[in-house]
Design an enzyme around this catalytic site. Sequence first.
Site, PDB file in Angstrom:
ATOM      1  N   LYS A  26       0.864  -1.193   0.000  1.00 26.77           N
ATOM      2  CA  LYS A  26       0.000   0.000   0.000  1.00 26.77           C
ATOM      3  C   LYS A  26       0.889   1.227   0.000  1.00 26.77           C
ATOM      4  CE  LYS A  26      -4.418   1.029   0.105  1.00 26.77           C
ATOM      5  NZ  LYS A  26      -5.569   0.219  -0.337  1.00 26.77           N
TER       6      LYS A  26
HETATM    7  P1  NAD Z   1     -12.804   8.432  -2.460  1.00 26.09           P
HETATM    8  O1  NAD Z   1     -11.765   9.434  -2.158  1.00 26.09           O
HETATM    9  O2  NAD Z   1     -13.271   8.265  -3.865  1.00 26.09           O
HETATM   10  O3  NAD Z   1     -14.112   8.681  -1.578  1.00 26.09           O
HETATM   11  C1  NAD Z   1     -14.111   8.850  -0.205  1.00 26.09           C
HETATM   12  C2  NAD Z   1     -15.381   9.627   0.139  1.00 26.09           C
HETATM   13  O4  NAD Z   1     -15.510   9.699   1.551  1.00 26.09           O
HETATM   14  C3  NAD Z   1     -15.378  11.052  -0.390  1.00 26.09           C
HETATM   15  O5  NAD Z   1     -16.611  11.340  -0.999  1.00 26.09           O
HETATM   16  C4  NAD Z   1     -15.155  11.887   0.871  1.00 26.09           C
HETATM   17  O6  NAD Z   1     -15.727  13.180   0.787  1.00 26.09           O
HETATM   18  C5  NAD Z   1     -15.840  11.034   1.911  1.00 26.09           C
HETATM   19  N1  NAD Z   1     -15.373  11.308   3.267  1.00 26.09           N
HETATM   20  C6  NAD Z   1     -14.144  11.672   3.687  1.00 26.09           C
HETATM   21  N2  NAD Z   1     -14.118  11.839   5.001  1.00 26.09           N
HETATM   22  C7  NAD Z   1     -15.359  11.552   5.445  1.00 26.09           C
HETATM   23  C8  NAD Z   1     -15.972  11.551   6.722  1.00 26.09           C
HETATM   24  N3  NAD Z   1     -15.299  11.885   7.817  1.00 26.09           N
HETATM   25  N4  NAD Z   1     -17.273  11.191   6.798  1.00 26.09           N
HETATM   26  C9  NAD Z   1     -17.971  10.856   5.707  1.00 26.09           C
HETATM   27  N5  NAD Z   1     -17.447  10.865   4.473  1.00 26.09           N
HETATM   28  C10 NAD Z   1     -16.162  11.200   4.346  1.00 26.09           C
HETATM   29  O7  NAD Z   1     -12.239   7.060  -1.875  1.00 26.09           O
HETATM   30  P2  NAD Z   1     -12.623   5.584  -2.294  1.00 26.09           P
HETATM   31  O8  NAD Z   1     -11.671   5.157  -3.352  1.00 26.09           O
HETATM   32  O9  NAD Z   1     -14.072   5.490  -2.506  1.00 26.09           O
HETATM   33  O10 NAD Z   1     -12.203   4.792  -0.974  1.00 26.09           O
HETATM   34  C11 NAD Z   1     -13.030   4.748   0.182  1.00 26.09           C
HETATM   35  C12 NAD Z   1     -12.600   3.588   1.050  1.00 26.09           C
HETATM   36  O11 NAD Z   1     -12.640   2.378   0.279  1.00 26.09           O
HETATM   37  C13 NAD Z   1     -11.181   3.665   1.603  1.00 26.09           C
HETATM   38  O12 NAD Z   1     -11.151   3.052   2.864  1.00 26.09           O
HETATM   39  C14 NAD Z   1     -10.390   2.818   0.623  1.00 26.09           C
HETATM   40  O13 NAD Z   1      -9.211   2.290   1.186  1.00 26.09           O
HETATM   41  C15 NAD Z   1     -11.387   1.725   0.331  1.00 26.09           C
HETATM   42  N6  NAD Z   1     -11.147   1.013  -0.932  1.00 26.09           N
HETATM   43  C16 NAD Z   1     -11.139   1.660  -2.117  1.00 26.09           C
HETATM   44  C17 NAD Z   1     -10.934   0.921  -3.283  1.00 26.09           C
HETATM   45  C18 NAD Z   1     -10.993   1.561  -4.643  1.00 26.09           C
HETATM   46  O14 NAD Z   1     -10.981   0.819  -5.639  1.00 26.09           O
HETATM   47  N7  NAD Z   1     -11.079   2.861  -4.786  1.00 26.09           N
HETATM   48  C19 NAD Z   1     -10.706  -0.460  -3.224  1.00 26.09           C
HETATM   49  C20 NAD Z   1     -10.738  -1.090  -1.987  1.00 26.09           C
HETATM   50  C21 NAD Z   1     -10.968  -0.341  -0.843  1.00 26.09           C
END
Ligand code: NAD
Length: 476
Positions: free
Chosen positions: A107
Amino acid sequence: MASIKEPSFRDSVDLMFSRAVALMDLPPGLEEKIRVCNATYTVRFGVRLRGQIHTFTGYRSVHSEHMEPVKGGIRYAMGVNQDEVEALAALMTYKCALVDAPFGGSKGGLRIDPREWDTDELERITRRFAYELIKRDLIHPSQNVPAPDMGTGEREMAWIADQYKRMNTTDINSRACVTGKPVNAGGIQGRTEATGRGVQYALQEFFRHPEDIKAANLGGSLDGKKVIVQGLGNVGYHAAKFLSEEDGCLITAIVEHDGALIDEKGINVEAVRNWIGKHGGVSGYPHGKYVENGASVLENACDILIPAAMEGVIHMGNAANIQAPLIIEAANGPVTAGADEILREKGCVIIPDMFANAGGVTVSYFEWVKNLSHIRFGRMGRRQEEARHQLLVDELEQLSADKELGWTLTPGFKKQYLRGAGELELVRSGLDDTMRAAYQSMRETWHGREDVTDLRTAAYLVSIGKVASSYRALGL
Ligand code: NAD
């Protein structure tokens, strides 16, 4: 319980790991070998922006190299730190093992608020960060393959791939150095939606098992279930969109960084996403009720809670108040080890992160294979499949005419049946198959062993077992 200190993210992962290995019979030393993070590289680099040099701190952590390349996203957020990337790298190891993606765990992260910089600046920062990682083989098609995570997306992945290409001009496999790229730059159909799609497939599989539905004190199917989603980013948006548009779920609350929206009649996910795109948050959205303290809405009554924003949001301070009988961890580590215990005691069923959000790495695996094979999935077989189906349809119709049977195939059936699978259909089919198989392996352990009472422990047992066999095969 309240007097016990909340563990850090990495400690949480370690605690959950330890709970599972206590039920296993691993040779002495192997347990520690699997648990520890092999290496974490910290880089500080300067970029001249807005007339002055800005120094940024980034990390790339490699948890386990029992399989290579290692794989894991790159996150852009101000909270990025060594503890966090190491926890996330460890989760990647277990996740890849669970879904049989042939990778070790890694990561990365950059301590930056992407909203503070414009596109050109972000590109320069990303390319400089990538340069530092590429020159140490921490981005490499056969050694370490990043992907998007919080704060990054296909745009950043395209910059990274291009930077790698510039530094390795003769590497024919250069595009395989990173996944989550735009389709026109070596990406694969269905990658952007993959993690949210995987959350949908995970829930669909859960609801195929009456025994599991009952364990969560729920009944019926996904249709009509009330869902609260935290984070309408890549993962949360796609999960909420598919569940509401295709499975009949009602999204009754959306929790974002600036507050929450509540509407018991169901929220239009697409409209809120557009609103956030224009206004930067949910506040001011003209429908439903706005609540400034978004985190408090996680405690509202619903059938399914989907934390899809960040880690540690369900902790020892609010776990007892969580009313959802079923939580699916779309984010990584949203439930701390302390909260996990409180929720388990309450009878809440948690579908764990290492399974729930594995759709991203699964489709990344498909993209990596596509890049190495230099051919789009479905390109060879699609028309052949269509021709064979056409043959059968013609034959049946001829038979009906010859024998004056008087039946015809419905146009809807014909259209669907005659259509050969393209890349998107194949990706979704591969993802669905992966999520079903991984769920089956977890639930066999969950229901098959007296000493396993939750899906998370089951997930750890399955994945640690697989990592241990890889190490044994390597002679460790
Ligand atoms: P992203 O940046 O696209 O979205 C995150 C969202 O959460 C944003 O809309 C942001 O405004 C919101 N946010 C931030 N702080 C917040 C809070 N305190 N309360 C409520 N909302 C809040 O990120 P993502 O890619 O969707 O990733 C989100 C989670 O999923 C992370 O934990 C990431 O590790 C996990 N994840 C992502 C992927 C991927 O393919 N993108 C894959 C596996 C896991």
